[in-house]
Design a protein around this motif. Structure first.
Motif, PDB file in Angstrom:
ATOM      1  N   GLY A  91       0.809  -1.208   0.000  1.00  0.00           N
ATOM      2  CA  GLY A  91       0.000   0.000   0.000  1.00  0.00           C
ATOM      3  C   GLY A  91       0.843   1.259   0.000  1.00  0.00           C
ATOM      4  O   GLY A  91       0.497   2.250  -0.668  1.00  0.00           O
ATOM      5  N   CYS A  92       1.975   1.253   0.716  1.00  0.00           N
ATOM      6  CA  CYS A  92       2.876   2.414   0.719  1.00  0.00           C
ATOM      7  C   CYS A  92       3.475   2.644  -0.668  1.00  0.00           C
ATOM      8  O   CYS A  92       3.603   3.794  -1.112  1.00  0.00           O
ATOM      9  CB  CYS A  92       3.979   2.207   1.750  1.00  0.00           C
ATOM     10  N   PHE A  93       3.835   1.575  -1.353  1.00  0.00           N
ATOM     11  CA  PHE A  93       4.387   1.727  -2.700  1.00  0.00           C
ATOM     12  C   PHE A  93       3.342   2.278  -3.673  1.00  0.00           C
ATOM     13  O   PHE A  93       3.694   2.962  -4.632  1.00  0.00           O
ATOM     14  CB  PHE A  93       4.928   0.392  -3.205  1.00  0.00           C
ATOM     15  N   LYS A  94       2.069   2.002  -3.422  1.00  0.00           N
ATOM     16  CA  LYS A  94       1.027   2.576  -4.270  1.00  0.00           C
ATOM     17  C   LYS A  94       0.894   4.077  -4.050  1.00  0.00           C
ATOM     18  O   LYS A  94       0.554   4.834  -4.970  1.00  0.00           O
ATOM     19  CB  LYS A  94      -0.309   1.882  -4.004  1.00  0.00           C
ATOM     20  N   LEU A  95       1.140   4.545  -2.827  1.00  0.00           N
ATOM     21  CA  LEU A  95       1.055   5.969  -2.525  1.00  0.00           C
ATOM     22  C   LEU A  95       2.293   6.741  -2.959  1.00  0.00           C
ATOM     23  O   LEU A  95       2.222   7.962  -3.174  1.00  0.00           O
ATOM     24  CB  LEU A  95       0.856   6.175  -1.017  1.00  0.00           C
ATOM     25  N   TYR A  96       3.424   6.058  -3.089  1.00  0.00           N
ATOM     26  CA  TYR A  96       4.703   6.724  -3.323  1.00  0.00           C
ATOM     27  C   TYR A  96       4.702   7.622  -4.566  1.00  0.00           C
ATOM     28  O   TYR A  96       5.138   8.780  -4.486  1.00  0.00           O
ATOM     29  CB  TYR A  96       5.802   5.669  -3.415  1.00  0.00           C
ATOM     30  N   PRO A  97       4.217   7.187  -5.733  1.00  0.00           N
ATOM     31  CA  PRO A  97       4.236   8.088  -6.902  1.00  0.00           C
ATOM     32  C   PRO A  97       3.384   9.342  -6.715  1.00  0.00           C
ATOM     33  O   PRO A  97       3.746  10.422  -7.197  1.00  0.00           O
ATOM     34  CB  PRO A  97       3.685   7.205  -8.036  1.00  0.00           C
ATOM     35  N   VAL A  98       2.276   9.215  -5.988  1.00  0.00           N
ATOM     36  CA  VAL A  98       1.417  10.383  -5.755  1.00  0.00           C
ATOM     37  C   VAL A  98       2.136  11.410  -4.888  1.00  0.00           C
ATOM     38  O   VAL A  98       2.090  12.622  -5.155  1.00  0.00           O
ATOM     39  CB  VAL A  98       0.101   9.937  -5.097  1.00  0.00           C
ATOM     40  N   ILE A  99       2.821  10.946  -3.853  1.00  0.00           N
ATOM     41  CA  ILE A  99       3.556  11.851  -2.970  1.00  0.00           C
ATOM     42  C   ILE A  99       4.722  12.504  -3.710  1.00  0.00           C
ATOM     43  O   ILE A  99       4.981  13.708  -3.560  1.00  0.00           O
ATOM     44  CB  ILE A  99       4.059  11.089  -1.730  1.00  0.00           C
ATOM     45  N   GLN A 100       5.426  11.739  -4.524  1.00  0.00           N
ATOM     46  CA  GLN A 100       6.531  12.303  -5.295  1.00  0.00           C
ATOM     47  C   GLN A 100       6.048  13.391  -6.243  1.00  0.00           C
ATOM     48  O   GLN A 100       6.685  14.447  -6.367  1.00  0.00           O
ATOM     49  CB  GLN A 100       7.229  11.187  -6.086  1.00  0.00           C
ATOM     50  N   GLN A 101       4.935  13.167  -6.908  1.00  0.00           N
ATOM     51  CA  GLN A 101       4.404  14.153  -7.838  1.00  0.00           C
ATOM     52  C   GLN A 101       3.989  15.431  -7.113  1.00  0.00           C
ATOM     53  O   GLN A 101       4.229  16.544  -7.609  1.00  0.00           O
ATOM     54  CB  GLN A 101       3.213  13.571  -8.588  1.00  0.00           C
ATOM     55  N   ALA A 102       3.380  15.301  -5.939  1.00  0.00           N
ATOM     56  CA  ALA A 102       2.972  16.482  -5.180  1.00  0.00           C
ATOM     57  C   ALA A 102       4.172  17.300  -4.723  1.00  0.00           C
ATOM     58  O   ALA A 102       4.159  18.538  -4.779  1.00  0.00           O
ATOM     59  CB  ALA A 102       2.132  16.054  -3.980  1.00  0.00           C
ATOM     60  N   LEU A 103       5.234  16.623  -4.286  1.00  0.00           N
ATOM     61  CA  LEU A 103       6.443  17.344  -3.870  1.00  0.00           C
ATOM     62  C   LEU A 103       7.130  18.014  -5.058  1.00  0.00           C
ATOM     63  O   LEU A 103       7.663  19.120  -4.933  1.00  0.00           O
ATOM     64  CB  LEU A 103       7.400  16.390  -3.158  1.00  0.00           C
ATOM     65  N   SER A 104       7.121  17.353  -6.196  1.00  0.00           N
ATOM     66  CA  SER A 104       7.715  17.962  -7.393  1.00  0.00           C
ATOM     67  C   SER A 104       6.971  19.236  -7.790  1.00  0.00           C
ATOM     68  O   SER A 104       7.592  20.245  -8.149  1.00  0.00           O
ATOM     69  CB  SER A 104       7.703  16.961  -8.548  1.00  0.00           C
TER      70      SER A 104
END
Length: 274
Positions: A249-262
């Protein structure tokens, strides 16, 4: 004694609406959940995240997962207030997690209760391994999390939101810290449970074995677990499988968090001179 004739008086005998919440959650099938997700699958709720919402804070983040809404502010690094707590070799991380009075089904108070103190301690233990505190000697970093609406898995989403706020504040970190929760019900599990699912209102399994909740804080790039909190009774194999499910589940959230920080970094970047 005079009465207020303009006030609409309620009935003398009444019952709280929260008594009927469990009865309204009716499932269409044994595998379907109330919000349409399936049992036993790594199906987290849709997440909306945003950084840099509060200009007065050094860093801030907002996360919304279903009806669960949290906001986090980071202040510092600043000089340690108490000289007896000053560490010459490492900084100090302070966490404070509170529920807004309107966040729960029963209205609370602004005074921090025992549950909020326990959640603040769990949040601190989950975040501390991911922050480079040795880079900030004789300083303290304050992390304040406010739960605006509680619809389950608040600790897991608080970990993710606080990690984003720390990154938005420019605090040096080893890795982002992401959180994920599951609710174990016998042989099946509910990932990212809602408030009703966490409290067992939607329990369909007749067995009382392997019933509990599990929250994992995970460093995705380092592939390490920074925090784990478990409630209830679960066997060793069930607990191990639950940890693996939370990591997925954390790996599923990881791309969303990276995009928001970018996006937050691009907004803060000065305009290029043409």
């Amino acid at each position: 004694m005079p009465t207020d004739t303009k006030r609409v008086r309620g009935p003398e005998v009444s019952q709280s609406p929260s008594l009927f919440l469990c009865k309204t959650a009716v499932k269409k099938s044994n595998d379907a959940r109330v919000d349409g997700r399936q049992r036993g699958q790594v199906d987290v709720r849709s997440v909306f995240v945003r950084c840099g919402l509060i200009s007065q804070a050094k860093g801030s983040a907002y996360i919304e997962a279903g009806n669960t809404k949290l906001i986090c502010c980071v202040y510092g690094p600043r000089e340690t207030e108490r000289k007896d707590e000053t560490d010459m070799k490492s900084g100090r991380l302070i966490t404070d997690m509170r529920f807004a009075p309107f966040s729960c089904r029963e209205r609370g108070s602004w005074i921090q209760g025992s549950d909020e103190k326990d959640l603040s301690l769990m949040l601190l233990e989950s975040l501390r391994p991911g922050v480079c505190l040795q880079k900030y000697p004789r300083s303290q970093i304050e992390v304040n999390v406010m739960v605006l609406e509680n619809d389950g898995a608040v600790l897991a989403h608080a970990v993710t939101c606080a990690s984003m706020a720390l990154a938005d504040a420019g605090i040096e970190m080893y890795d982002l810290v992401l959180g994920c929760s599951i609710r174990q019900e016998g042989a099946t599990y509910l990932i990212d449970p809602t408030f009703l699912e966490e409290n067992g209102c939607n329990l369909t399994s007749g067995s009382r074995e392997n019933l509990g909740s599990l929250t994992v804080a995970f460093l995705p790039s380092l592939n390490q677990i920074s925090g784990l909190q478990s409630d209830g009774e679960m066997g060793e194999d069930t607990l191990t499988g639950g940890v693996r499910t939370c990591i997925e589940g954390c790996f599923k959230l990881y791309p969303v968090i990276q995009q928001a920080l970018s996006k937050a970094v691009r907004r803060k970047a000065p305009p290029s001179e043409s």
